[in-house]
Design a protein around this motif. Structure first.
Motif, PDB file in Angstrom:
ATOM      1  N   UNK A 152      37.410  29.306  37.229  1.00 48.40           N
ATOM      2  CA  UNK A 152      37.879  29.161  35.853  1.00 48.40           C
ATOM      3  C   UNK A 152      39.392  29.344  35.707  1.00 48.40           C
ATOM      4  N   UNK A 153      39.984  30.218  36.512  1.00 41.67           N
ATOM      5  CA  UNK A 153      41.385  30.587  36.291  1.00 41.67           C
ATOM      6  C   UNK A 153      42.276  30.424  37.521  1.00 41.67           C
ATOM      7  N   UNK A 154      41.715  30.091  38.671  1.00 36.98           N
ATOM      8  CA  UNK A 154      42.526  29.932  39.869  1.00 36.98           C
ATOM      9  C   UNK A 154      42.445  31.141  40.776  1.00 36.98           C
ATOM     10  N   UNK A 155      43.049  31.002  41.968  1.00 41.79           N
ATOM     11  CA  UNK A 155      42.904  32.047  42.983  1.00 41.79           C
ATOM     12  C   UNK A 155      43.804  33.254  42.725  1.00 41.79           C
ATOM     13  N   UNK A 156      44.919  33.092  42.024  1.00 40.36           N
ATOM     14  CA  UNK A 156      45.843  34.213  41.832  1.00 40.36           C
ATOM     15  C   UNK A 156      45.235  35.347  40.993  1.00 40.36           C
ATOM     16  N   UNK A 157      44.591  35.063  39.852  1.00 45.57           N
ATOM     17  CA  UNK A 157      43.948  36.158  39.119  1.00 45.57           C
ATOM     18  C   UNK A 157      42.873  36.870  39.943  1.00 45.57           C
ATOM     19  N   UNK A 158      42.203  36.146  40.838  1.00 39.56           N
ATOM     20  CA  UNK A 158      41.205  36.786  41.699  1.00 39.56           C
ATOM     21  C   UNK A 158      41.865  37.770  42.647  1.00 39.56           C
ATOM     22  N   UNK A 159      43.021  37.406  43.171  1.00 36.51           N
ATOM     23  CA  UNK A 159      43.751  38.308  44.066  1.00 36.51           C
ATOM     24  C   UNK A 159      44.212  39.563  43.335  1.00 36.51           C
ATOM     25  N   UNK A 160      44.671  39.387  42.087  1.00 46.15           N
ATOM     26  CA  UNK A 160      45.071  40.545  41.275  1.00 46.15           C
ATOM     27  C   UNK A 160      43.872  41.445  41.003  1.00 46.15           C
ATOM     28  N   UNK A 161      42.722  40.873  40.749  1.00 40.93           N
ATOM     29  CA  UNK A 161      41.504  41.655  40.506  1.00 40.93           C
ATOM     30  C   UNK A 161      41.169  42.540  41.693  1.00 40.93           C
ATOM     31  N   UNK A 162      41.296  41.984  42.896  1.00 36.00           N
ATOM     32  CA  UNK A 162      41.034  42.752  44.112  1.00 36.00           C
ATOM     33  C   UNK A 162      42.027  43.910  44.244  1.00 36.00           C
ATOM     34  N   UNK A 163      43.298  43.636  43.949  1.00 40.95           N
ATOM     35  CA  UNK A 163      44.317  44.690  44.030  1.00 40.95           C
ATOM     36  C   UNK A 163      44.001  45.836  43.069  1.00 40.95           C
ATOM     37  N   UNK A 164      43.616  45.502  41.849  1.00 41.91           N
ATOM     38  CA  UNK A 164      43.309  46.534  40.860  1.00 41.91           C
ATOM     39  C   UNK A 164      42.066  47.329  41.255  1.00 41.91           C
ATOM     40  N   UNK A 165      41.103  46.668  41.893  1.00 41.26           N
ATOM     41  CA  UNK A 165      39.892  47.367  42.340  1.00 41.26           C
ATOM     42  C   UNK A 165      40.231  48.425  43.379  1.00 41.26           C
ATOM     43  N   UNK A 166      41.107  48.082  44.322  1.00 39.14           N
ATOM     44  CA  UNK A 166      41.518  49.056  45.336  1.00 39.14           C
ATOM     45  C   UNK A 166      42.288  50.208  44.704  1.00 39.14           C
ATOM     46  N   UNK A 167      43.158  49.889  43.758  1.00 37.61           N
ATOM     47  CA  UNK A 167      43.966  50.923  43.111  1.00 37.61           C
ATOM     48  C   UNK A 167      43.101  51.868  42.278  1.00 37.61           C
ATOM     49  N   UNK A 168      42.052  51.348  41.665  1.00 40.26           N
ATOM     50  CA  UNK A 168      41.207  52.162  40.792  1.00 40.26           C
ATOM     51  C   UNK A 168      40.448  53.247  41.539  1.00 40.26           C
ATOM     52  N   UNK A 169      40.271  53.075  42.846  1.00 43.50           N
ATOM     53  CA  UNK A 169      39.504  54.041  43.635  1.00 43.50           C
ATOM     54  C   UNK A 169      40.335  55.273  43.992  1.00 43.50           C
ATOM     55  N   UNK A 170      41.661  55.149  43.967  1.00 43.43           N
ATOM     56  CA  UNK A 170      42.539  56.227  44.439  1.00 43.43           C
ATOM     57  C   UNK A 170      42.263  57.575  43.763  1.00 43.43           C
ATOM     58  N   UNK A 171      42.124  57.653  42.432  1.00 43.69           N
ATOM     59  CA  UNK A 171      41.867  58.966  41.817  1.00 43.69           C
ATOM     60  C   UNK A 171      40.582  59.626  42.304  1.00 43.69           C
ATOM     61  N   UNK A 172      39.535  58.837  42.536  1.00 39.56           N
ATOM     62  CA  UNK A 172      38.275  59.396  43.033  1.00 39.56           C
ATOM     63  C   UNK A 172      38.480  60.038  44.402  1.00 39.56           C
ATOM     64  N   UNK A 173      39.223  59.353  45.262  1.00 37.08           N
ATOM     65  CA  UNK A 173      39.466  59.878  46.607  1.00 37.08           C
ATOM     66  C   UNK A 173      40.256  61.171  46.542  1.00 37.08           C
ATOM     67  N   UNK A 174      41.327  61.165  45.766  1.00 38.20           N
ATOM     68  CA  UNK A 174      42.224  62.320  45.758  1.00 38.20           C
ATOM     69  C   UNK A 174      41.585  63.546  45.106  1.00 38.20           C
ATOM     70  N   UNK A 175      40.799  63.337  44.083  1.00 34.66           N
ATOM     71  CA  UNK A 175      40.249  64.472  43.336  1.00 34.66           C
ATOM     72  C   UNK A 175      38.922  64.981  43.896  1.00 34.66           C
ATOM     73  N   UNK A 176      38.118  64.119  44.494  1.00 36.04           N
ATOM     74  CA  UNK A 176      36.756  64.508  44.843  1.00 36.04           C
ATOM     75  C   UNK A 176      36.467  64.571  46.337  1.00 36.04           C
ATOM     76  N   UNK A 177      37.193  63.810  47.139  1.00 33.74           N
ATOM     77  CA  UNK A 177      36.917  63.789  48.573  1.00 33.74           C
ATOM     78  C   UNK A 177      37.512  65.025  49.244  1.00 33.74           C
ATOM     79  N   UNK A 178      36.771  65.617  50.163  1.00 34.10           N
ATOM     80  CA  UNK A 178      37.254  66.760  50.933  1.00 34.10           C
ATOM     81  C   UNK A 178      37.125  66.441  52.415  1.00 34.10           C
ATOM     82  N   UNK A 179      38.069  66.975  53.207  1.00 32.98           N
ATOM     83  CA  UNK A 179      38.135  66.613  54.615  1.00 32.98           C
ATOM     84  C   UNK A 179      37.016  67.229  55.449  1.00 32.98           C
ATOM     85  N   UNK A 180      36.599  68.446  55.105  1.00 35.72           N
ATOM     86  CA  UNK A 180      35.675  69.182  55.975  1.00 35.72           C
ATOM     87  C   UNK A 180      34.836  70.126  55.126  1.00 35.72           C
TER      88      UNK A 180
END
Length: 438
Positions: free
Chosen positions: A183-211
């Motif tokens: 519907x909109x071309x490949x560029x908006x799809x690439x931006x969507x993927x980038x935002x998906x990766x960025x959205x996960x960062x807070x979960x990792x930093x706040x909830x993930x523990x090493x050991x």
């Protein structure tokens, strides 16, 4: 007033700190860590939905050959694998959170920068280098590290669940990205993927523990152990583990079978199924939806494989999985058609159940043969998986350019799977194997 904390042990490994009142949580913290890992892999795997969707749009817009585009995908896949063992060692040195957050940043940067590319070398730099390094740092070695640290019991099941996260990401993002591209071309799809990766960062930093020791816990199903000191010389250790493992026969058999696994999944089906189906007149959105349905059954098959790996001999499971996959791929060329029909749906279900069912038994064999170094060894085995995937991602595009069809690649991949089934049976048994049903 300071509050003292004492540790209590519960059946099933739910050992946890008691605070005031002596009450411990019912659910072990390991399951929260596994859940965060699952979500992280989904976010990082979003990019893997794109290459098969963008081969035709990039070819049409920039007039790049399918071989050139396939080369960029192959660089991404090769780095995905080659980064994994070093990432496992870096997690031992710097901690899981720092490595994973950095990896998500690389995926975000590569996906965003590709929006402005005008030359094929930029595709190779952004998709190949940046995204390859980022996704490689969140590869299955990440799952292996989390599983080894946080679980003693249910390792096979947890491995299956975390492996299924990649398929879940495919299930979520493939139809969405296919619709966006259409519907909109490949560029908006690439931006969507980038935002998906960025959205996960807070979960990792706040909830993930090493050991587990970071929160005063024992691993699920095990006894409490202090957190080990950070391991220095990550690169040297990674190479040392490789040299030690390379002196053993099981390593080469596992690496060889897993290379064929990558060739017949990520390299072939994930990259070339959509354009191959489109060659037969099937709309891109329909083909992408079929690939997403593979992801649905992949989740079921991988979790079931983890359950089976806890109960049956891993090498025999691998032989069955590869043999069945080879049979399905040989029949695929005669099933491709302009519309979706019942035999094609049968292939999708059958192949989906087997997509990455190979991961839990492969990781189990690494753990049985290589013990404490198993996560790094598995990282190298995963590297072979991605090298196989990279070769077929590139050669599949070349074959399409030369022969005008993907048929020869499907048949060759079926033959390779038959070889992998035989190789799996040659892997020598361990003491644990002898105790499990054949």
């Amino acid at each position: 007033m300071t509050q003292t904390t004492e540790t209590s042990a519960r059946p099933g490994g739910t050992e946890s700190p008691r605070g005031r009142g002596g009450r411990a949580p019912r659910v072990h913290r390991a399951w929260l860590v596994a859940a965060v890992t699952f979500v992280t892999i989904i976010g990082g795997a979003a990019f893997n939905s794109l290459p098969g969707l963008l081969i035709d749009p990039l070819h049409e817009e920039f007039d790049w050959s399918r071989g050139e585009i396939g080369l960029a995908v192959s660089i991404d896949m090769a780095l995905y694998g080659l980064t994994a063992p070093f990432a496992a060692a870096l997690m031992d040195r710097f901690g899981i959170r720092k490595v994973v957050v950095s990896a998500l940043g690389l995926v975000t940067a590569g996906a965003l920068l590709s929006v402005w590319m005008t030359a094929s070398w930029q595709l190779m730099l952004y998709w190949g280098l940046l995204v390859g390094l980022g996704t490689g740092s969140m590869a299955l070695a990440f799952s292996a590290t989390v599983t080894n640290r946080w679980f003693v019991e249910r390792r096979g099941l947890v491995t299956g669940i975390l492996t299924a996260a990649g398929a879940s990401g495919q299930l979520v993002f493939l139809p969405l990205c296919a619709w966006i591209v259409d519907e909109h071309g490949w560029r908006p799809a690439s931006v969507t993927v980038a935002l998906a990766a960025l959205a996960v960062v807070p979960f990792v930093w706040l909830l993930l523990r090493d050991h587990p020791a970071d929160v005063g816990l024992a691993p699920y199903g095990g006894a409490f152990t202090p957190k080990p000191e950070p391991t220095r010389g990550a690169a040297a250790r990674t190479l040392r583990v490789l040299f030690d493992a390379a002196r053993t026969g099981p390593f080469w058999l596992l690496a060889g079978t897993f290379a064929i696994c990558g060739a017949s999944t990520n390299g072939l089906v994930r990259t070339h199924f959509v354009p191959s189906a489109h060659d037969h007149g099937m709309p891109v959105t329909a083909a992408a939806s079929l690939l997403a349905v593979i992801g649905v059954f992949d989740v079921v098959g991988t979790i079931a494989s983890g359950w089976l790996t806890d109960r049956f001999e891993a090498r025999r499971l691998l032989a069955v999985y590869y043999a069945l996959r080879g049979v399905s791929l040989v029949f695929l060329p005669i099933l491709l058609a302009p519309s979706v029909h019942v035999p094609m749906l049968f292939f999708i279900v059958f192949y989906g159940l087997d997509w990455v069912a190979t991961v839990p038994p492969t990781l189990a064999l690494c753990r049985e043969h290589y013990g404490a170094d198993s996560a790094i060894v598995f990282g190298w085995v995963l590297a072979s998986h991605q090298v196989g995937a990279a070769l077929v991602a590139f050669l599949g595009g070349v074959a399409r350019d030369v022969f005008g069809s993907y048929d020869v690649v499907w048949y060759a991949s079926g033959g390779l799977c038959a070889a992998a089934a035989l190789m799996s049976l040659v892997i020598r048994r361990t003491g644990r194997d002898a105790e499990l049903p054949a």
